[in-house]
Write a protein that holds these residues in place. Structure first.
Motif, mmCIF file in Angstrom:
data_model
loop_
_atom_site.group_PDB
_atom_site.id
_atom_site.type_symbol
_atom_site.label_atom_id
_atom_site.label_comp_id
_atom_site.label_asym_id
_atom_site.label_seq_id
_atom_site.Cartn_x
_atom_site.Cartn_y
_atom_site.Cartn_z
ATOM 1 N N GLY A 10 -55.869 24.954 -50.094
ATOM 2 C CA GLY A 10 -56.330 23.829 -50.903
ATOM 3 C C GLY A 10 -57.846 23.862 -50.988
ATOM 4 O O GLY A 10 -58.512 22.855 -51.181
ATOM 5 N N ASP A 34 -56.065 28.904 -52.896
ATOM 6 C CA ASP A 34 -55.632 27.783 -53.743
ATOM 7 C C ASP A 34 -54.711 28.353 -54.825
ATOM 8 O O ASP A 34 -54.839 29.515 -55.208
ATOM 9 C CB ASP A 34 -56.843 27.086 -54.392
ATOM 10 C CG ASP A 34 -56.546 25.632 -54.744
ATOM 11 O OD1 ASP A 34 -57.084 24.729 -54.070
ATOM 12 O OD2 ASP A 34 -55.761 25.394 -55.699
ATOM 13 N N ALA A 59 -52.829 31.700 -54.275
ATOM 14 C CA ALA A 59 -51.508 31.704 -53.645
ATOM 15 C C ALA A 59 -50.915 30.307 -53.713
ATOM 16 O O ALA A 59 -51.634 29.312 -53.702
ATOM 17 C CB ALA A 59 -51.594 32.142 -52.181
ATOM 18 N N VAL A 61 -48.876 27.877 -51.509
ATOM 19 C CA VAL A 61 -48.635 27.770 -50.062
ATOM 20 C C VAL A 61 -47.162 27.534 -49.729
ATOM 21 O O VAL A 61 -46.772 27.645 -48.568
ATOM 22 C CB VAL A 61 -49.490 26.658 -49.411
ATOM 23 C CG1 VAL A 61 -50.973 26.950 -49.556
ATOM 24 C CG2 VAL A 61 -49.133 25.273 -49.967
ATOM 25 N N ASN A 87 -54.513 22.885 -45.335
ATOM 26 C CA ASN A 87 -54.980 21.642 -45.956
ATOM 27 C C ASN A 87 -54.399 21.329 -47.331
ATOM 28 O O ASN A 87 -54.481 20.198 -47.792
ATOM 29 C CB ASN A 87 -56.523 21.750 -46.027
ATOM 30 C CG ASN A 87 -57.168 20.707 -46.879
ATOM 31 O OD1 ASN A 87 -57.196 19.532 -46.516
ATOM 32 N ND2 ASN A 87 -57.683 21.104 -48.041
HETATM 33 N N1 LIG Z 1 -58.061 12.341 -50.989
HETATM 34 C C1 LIG Z 1 -57.448 11.526 -50.173
HETATM 35 O O1 LIG Z 1 -57.551 10.294 -50.275
HETATM 36 C C2 LIG Z 1 -56.625 12.068 -49.016
HETATM 37 C C3 LIG Z 1 -56.287 11.182 -47.974
HETATM 38 C C4 LIG Z 1 -55.526 11.662 -46.935
HETATM 39 C C5 LIG Z 1 -55.116 12.984 -46.901
HETATM 40 N N2 LIG Z 1 -55.460 13.819 -47.922
HETATM 41 C C6 LIG Z 1 -54.971 15.187 -47.848
HETATM 42 O O2 LIG Z 1 -56.069 16.081 -47.839
HETATM 43 C C7 LIG Z 1 -55.681 17.339 -48.400
HETATM 44 C C8 LIG Z 1 -56.674 17.726 -49.484
HETATM 45 O O3 LIG Z 1 -56.648 16.695 -50.464
HETATM 46 P P1 LIG Z 1 -57.806 16.485 -51.570
HETATM 47 O O4 LIG Z 1 -58.081 15.049 -51.593
HETATM 48 O O5 LIG Z 1 -58.895 17.465 -51.341
HETATM 49 O O6 LIG Z 1 -56.942 16.815 -52.860
HETATM 50 P P2 LIG Z 1 -57.283 17.715 -54.151
HETATM 51 O O7 LIG Z 1 -56.186 17.398 -55.107
HETATM 52 O O8 LIG Z 1 -58.698 17.517 -54.533
HETATM 53 O O9 LIG Z 1 -57.126 19.192 -53.588
HETATM 54 C C9 LIG Z 1 -55.874 19.754 -53.257
HETATM 55 C C10 LIG Z 1 -55.932 21.232 -53.554
HETATM 56 O O10 LIG Z 1 -54.688 21.820 -53.144
HETATM 57 C C11 LIG Z 1 -54.300 22.738 -54.132
HETATM 58 N N3 LIG Z 1 -52.848 22.905 -54.088
HETATM 59 C C12 LIG Z 1 -51.904 21.985 -54.391
HETATM 60 N N4 LIG Z 1 -50.685 22.514 -54.274
HETATM 61 C C13 LIG Z 1 -50.854 23.808 -53.873
HETATM 62 C C14 LIG Z 1 -49.978 24.862 -53.619
HETATM 63 N N5 LIG Z 1 -48.642 24.727 -53.716
HETATM 64 N N6 LIG Z 1 -50.486 26.048 -53.225
HETATM 65 C C15 LIG Z 1 -51.828 26.215 -53.122
HETATM 66 N N7 LIG Z 1 -52.715 25.256 -53.388
HETATM 67 C C16 LIG Z 1 -52.232 24.055 -53.759
HETATM 68 C C17 LIG Z 1 -54.760 22.147 -55.452
HETATM 69 O O11 LIG Z 1 -54.877 23.120 -56.467
HETATM 70 C C18 LIG Z 1 -56.086 21.517 -55.052
HETATM 71 O O12 LIG Z 1 -57.168 22.400 -55.261
HETATM 72 C C19 LIG Z 1 -54.244 17.140 -48.911
HETATM 73 O O13 LIG Z 1 -53.329 17.637 -47.964
HETATM 74 C C20 LIG Z 1 -54.132 15.633 -49.016
HETATM 75 O O14 LIG Z 1 -52.795 15.185 -48.931
HETATM 76 C C21 LIG Z 1 -56.218 13.395 -48.971
#
Ligand SMILES: NC(=O)c1ccc[n+]([C@@H]2O[C@H](COP(=O)([O-])OP(=O)(O)OC[C@H]3O[C@@H](n4cnc5c(N)ncnc54)[C@H](O)[C@@H]3O)[C@@H](O)[C@H]2O)c1
Length: 252
Positions: A10, A34, A59, A61, A87
């Motif tokens: 991610g 990603d 990739a 995940v 992540n």
């Molecule tokens: N932003 C929030 O409020 C928040 C709060 C708690 C937890 N999180 C967690 O933090 C992590 C990162 O979140 P973020 O806020 O940076 O989100 P984001 O949407 O900005 O980034 C997520 C990234 O994961 C990639 N991704 C999604 N599915 C994928 C797959 N199958 N294979 C490879 N890559 C994949 C996406 O392309 C994206 O670049 C996540 O696990 C999310 O659940 C986020």
């Protein structure tokens, strides 16, 4: 550790990108994984600009062969793996359970749970080959408490907590620490997408902020700083923990 090798999944997203930049500033060598290659490439560029070495790798995940592929690619390019930021995640729909489709539920579990499981399955042997290391799995405050209208997400993040605890126990004598990062609502593309969905459903997204004692969203760099601590700096004895970074949201 000089120039540690870190895999960030991610890595093209909000929290992943901020973490890649901070790892770069520490001189790390980073494989940015990603499903969105252009986003991963931009994060790799920023990490190099910050002072590290970084390469992007596309990739999914949730695909066993592609997970094995990113671990192999990291070992081939950088000679091993020292730390793993597991992540990548998706939020799924905003809907009550009767309206939440089975396909959506299974897709959220496929990325958030199977993706984390596969990462552990393939990275733990790589860390053992290296003689130890660190893993940080990203759950959420939604993995520590229930969140209505996000059942698939909340359940999947509870599962991440369980997977992390099991992995920490299995690796405790291998010089590997496994911890769970539990961010609160953080200003990233994922949070923007949740806002849009809540607005579309006629809801009021500002209600998220009022539930955060700090009275604001987290910033991606605040989550990243904690991830980097757990990946590079934490003592070996810090394992099996859930670490909230949530402005007090889960304070008992
Ligand atoms: N932003 C929030 O409020 C928040 C709060 C708690 C937890 N999180 C967690 O933090 C992590 C990162 O979140 P973020 O806020 O940076 O989100 P984001 O949407 O900005 O980034 C997520 C990234 O994961 C990639 N991704 C999604 N599915 C994928 C797959 N199958 N294979 C490879 N890559 C994949 C996406 O392309 C994206 O670049 C996540 O696990 C999310 O659940 C986020």
């Amino acid at each position: 550790m000089s120039a540690p090798v870190v895999i960030v999944t991610g890595g093209g997203g909000g929290i992943g990108r901020a973490t890649c930049s901070q790892l770069g500033a520490r001189g790390a060598r980073i494989l940015v994984v990603d499903r969105d290659l252009a986003a991963a490439e931009e994060s790799a560029r920023l990490a190099r600009e910050a002072g590290g070495d970084a390469a992007a790798h596309a990739a999914d995940v949730s695909d066993d062969a592609q997970v094995a592929g990113y671990v192999r690619a990291c070992e081939e390019r950088f000679g091993g793996v020292d730390a793993f930021f597991n992540n990548a995640g998706i939020e799924g729909p905003i809907a009550q359970i009767p309206d939440y489709s089975l396909a959506d539920f299974e897709q959220v579990f496929r990325v958030n749970v199977t993706g984390v499981f596969l990462g552990l399955k393939h990275v733990i042997p790589a860390l053992r080959r290296r003689g130890g290391g660190a893993i940080v799995n990203t759950a959420s405050q939604a993995g520590l408490r229930g969140v209505g209208n996000l059942s698939g997400y909340s359940a999947s993040k509870h599962a991440v907590v369980g997977l992390s605890r099991a992995a920490a126990l299995e690796t405790a004598t291998d010089n590997i620490r496994v911890n769970t990062l539990c961010p609160g609502p953080t200003a990233t593309p994922m949070m923007e997408s949740i806002h849009t969905a809540v607005l579309g459903a006629g809801g009021d997204p500002s209600s998220f902020v009022t539930r955060i004692p700090a009275g604001r969203y987290g910033r991606a760099d605040e989550i990243a700083t904690t991830a980097v601590f757990l990946l590079l700096d934490a003592p070996a004895f810090l394992t099996g923990a859930e670490v909230p970074v949530d402005g007090g949201m889960t304070t008992p």
